[in-house]
Write an enzyme that holds these catalytic residues in place. Structure first.
Site, PDB file in Angstrom:
ATOM      1  N   GLY A   1       0.810  -1.284   0.095  1.00 34.61           N
ATOM      2  CA  GLY A   1       0.112  -0.129  -0.008  1.00 34.61           C
ATOM      3  C   GLY A   1       0.761   1.375  -0.109  1.00 34.61           C
TER       4      GLY A   1
ATOM      5  N   CYS B   1      11.902  -1.506   3.561  1.00 30.88           N
ATOM      6  CA  CYS B   1      10.908  -1.314   2.456  1.00 30.88           C
ATOM      7  C   CYS B   1       9.848  -0.303   2.685  1.00 30.88           C
ATOM      8  CB  CYS B   1      10.266  -2.787   2.086  1.00 30.88           C
ATOM      9  SG  CYS B   1       9.323  -2.578   0.390  1.00 30.88           S
ATOM     10  N   LEU B   2       8.522  -0.774   3.174  1.00 35.80           N
ATOM     11  CA  LEU B   2       7.519   0.056   3.582  1.00 35.80           C
ATOM     12  C   LEU B   2       7.931   0.760   4.666  1.00 35.80           C
ATOM     13  CD1 LEU B   2       4.665   1.597   3.404  1.00 35.80           C
ATOM     14  CD2 LEU B   2       3.973  -0.648   4.892  1.00 35.80           C
TER      15      LEU B   2
ATOM     16  N   ASN C   1      11.037  -5.011  -3.791  1.00 32.36           N
ATOM     17  CA  ASN C   1       9.438  -4.961  -4.101  1.00 32.36           C
ATOM     18  C   ASN C   1       8.914  -3.721  -3.585  1.00 32.36           C
ATOM     19  OD1 ASN C   1       6.565  -5.895  -4.346  1.00 32.36           O
ATOM     20  ND2 ASN C   1       6.899  -7.236  -2.548  1.00 32.36           N
TER      21      ASN C   1
ATOM     22  N   GLY D   1       6.441  -0.343  -4.971  1.00 38.66           N
ATOM     23  CA  GLY D   1       5.723   0.633  -5.764  1.00 38.66           C
ATOM     24  C   GLY D   1       5.799   2.089  -5.521  1.00 38.66           C
ATOM     25  N   PHE D   2       6.231   2.525  -4.553  1.00 43.40           N
ATOM     26  CA  PHE D   2       6.382   3.603  -3.906  1.00 43.40           C
ATOM     27  C   PHE D   2       7.922   4.026  -3.540  1.00 43.40           C
ATOM     28  CE2 PHE D   2       1.844   2.544  -3.240  1.00 43.40           C
ATOM     29  CZ  PHE D   2       1.226   3.943  -3.601  1.00 43.40           C
TER      30      PHE D   2
ATOM     31  N   HIS E   1      15.268  -5.722   0.067  1.00 41.79           N
ATOM     32  CA  HIS E   1      14.879  -6.695   1.287  1.00 41.79           C
ATOM     33  C   HIS E   1      16.089  -7.560   1.580  1.00 41.79           C
ATOM     34  CE1 HIS E   1      10.532  -6.875   1.506  1.00 41.79           C
ATOM     35  NE2 HIS E   1      10.652  -6.199   0.300  1.00 41.79           N
TER      36      HIS E   1
ATOM     37  N   GLU F   1      16.811  -9.471   3.889  1.00 38.19           N
ATOM     38  CA  GLU F   1      16.523 -10.847   4.180  1.00 38.19           C
ATOM     39  C   GLU F   1      16.586 -11.623   3.070  1.00 38.19           C
ATOM     40  OE1 GLU F   1      12.755  -9.591   2.834  1.00 38.19           O
ATOM     41  OE2 GLU F   1      14.332  -8.869   3.969  1.00 38.19           O
TER      42      GLU F   1
END
Length: 373
Positions: free
Chosen positions: A234, A260-261, A302, A304-305, A344, A346
């Site tokens: 999101g 990431c996010l 991974n 999209g923002f 990522h 990991e």
């Protein structure tokens, strides 16, 4: 959603711009809508589909052969499939690998994943690269292209949508317990992958996982040595509760690692802004450069923002750049012990060149612990 039949049923992907790609169903029958994105990883289809970051997305696998190594319980990144659907060029019903426990066919049926094979994924990927990721409807069985197009156009997209609170854990839980000497880490679950938790546990940490909407006060009450902000799906700007909590935790100067996010949320809490990318970064072959020593590593990505480089606040320093498009791949705070990485470390799936970021976090915790004592 009906069960698939023994004979191949037709399947189509209809994009919101009206483009149609025809194939055959290799899973349950029905239809589903989501944002269509392509992933360039050569391995790890199981890890990809069970990554909560793929909520509300239809995955196009650029690796043509999907299913040939089967499925196993060890490679699950969560308890279920979060991807809305799977799109591939050549699906294999035969699995041949010593780690395989079941076939991808059974996996699709068990998790009710709409999946279509025999799609021209090369042409589809080129289309998405040129026009950007967009809404699509994946339909199998009784095909109605007009209805699929209508459904695709009605999909809301991901901008402005807070999906972290839809994929997070319902309640706090302890993932791993360590010896008395191990650091206690609280991990915010915005859609955390098990590989992240495993990496932290393997470094001897006591790991407590908390829901996305957990307040800073509740986290502080757990008396953590450090906080980890996980990956997730999101729009990060929509997670206002998380941004608020992170601001409070930063004021306490608790060591923080963000992935990431989580990396994007750290940036937002520090005064930066984020923006939607044209087609995002999805794959396990993304080169990033560490600006301090100019070393290049291949990473799993991974998202999209991305964190916007314009008007970056002075409290942030860029630590990594993507060599694909120059976008920000890593940041750190100049004033408090906190850093974020867009990829990522990991690496599930992907290369392990950046797992050292977890070791760097442990070093940050040790320095902070020494200062406190």
């Amino acid at each position: 959603m009906k069960q698939s039949h023994s004979q191949p049923e037709p399947g189509v992907l209809v994009l919101a711009d009206g483009t149609v790609f025809e194939g055959v169903s290799v899973g349950p029958l029905g239809h589903v809508c989501g944002e269509v994105v392509f992933n360039t990883a050569q391995t790890g289809y199981q890890e990809i589909m069970t990554d909560p970051s793929y909520a509300e997305q239809l995955i196009v696998f650029t690796q043509p052969h999907i299913g040939n190594v089967g499925v196993n319980t060890v490679d699950m990144e969560s308890d279920r499939v979060f991807a809305k659907g799977a799109i591939m060029r050549s699906f294999s019903q035969v699995a041949s690998n010593w780690r395989s426990e079941t076939t991808l066919t059974d996996f699709f049926e068990t998790h009710q994943v709409i999946a279509v094979s025999d799609i021209d994924t090369r042409a589809l990927t080129h289309h998405l690269r040129e026009h950007g990721s967009q809404a699509g409807c994946l339909m199998t069985g009784d095909i109605d292209v007009s209805h699929a197009l209508q459904q695709a156009k009605q999909f809301n997209g991901l901008e402005g949508r807070d999906l972290a609170k839809t994929v997070t854990t319902d309640k706090p839980y302890i993932f791993s317990q360590s010896s008395a000497k191990g650091f206690h880490l609280v991990v915010y679950d915005f859609g955390v992958k098990r590989s992240i938790l495993t990496c932290l546990a393997n470094l001897g940490c006591h790991v407590t996982v908390v829901p996305a909407e957990t307040s800073a006060q509740a986290v502080l009450a757990l008396n953590p040595d450090g906080v980890v902000l996980s990956n997730g799906p999101g729009d990060p700007a929509a997670c206002t509760y998380a941004i608020s909590a992170i601001k409070t935790l930063l004021q306490q100067a608790i060591p923080m690692m963000a992935i990431c996010l989580g990396h994007q949320l750290l940036a937002l809490a520090s005064g930066a802004s984020t923006k939607k990318m044209k087609f995002g970064h999805h794959g396990a072959n993304h080169p990033v450069q560490t600006l301090q020593n100019k070393m290049v590593a291949i990473s799993s990505q991974n998202h999209g923002f991305v964190v916007d480089q314009e008007n970056l606040p002075t409290c942030l320093e860029i630590t990594h750049h993507s060599l694909f498009d120059g976008s920000i791949a890593g940041i750190k705070r100049k004033d408090v012990p906190a850093f974020g990485f867009q990829g990522h470390p990991e690496a599930g799936p992907g290369p392990t060149e950046l797992t050292d970021l977890f070791v760097q976090f442990i070093a940050l915790l040790e320095v902070s612990h020494a200062k406190a004592n």
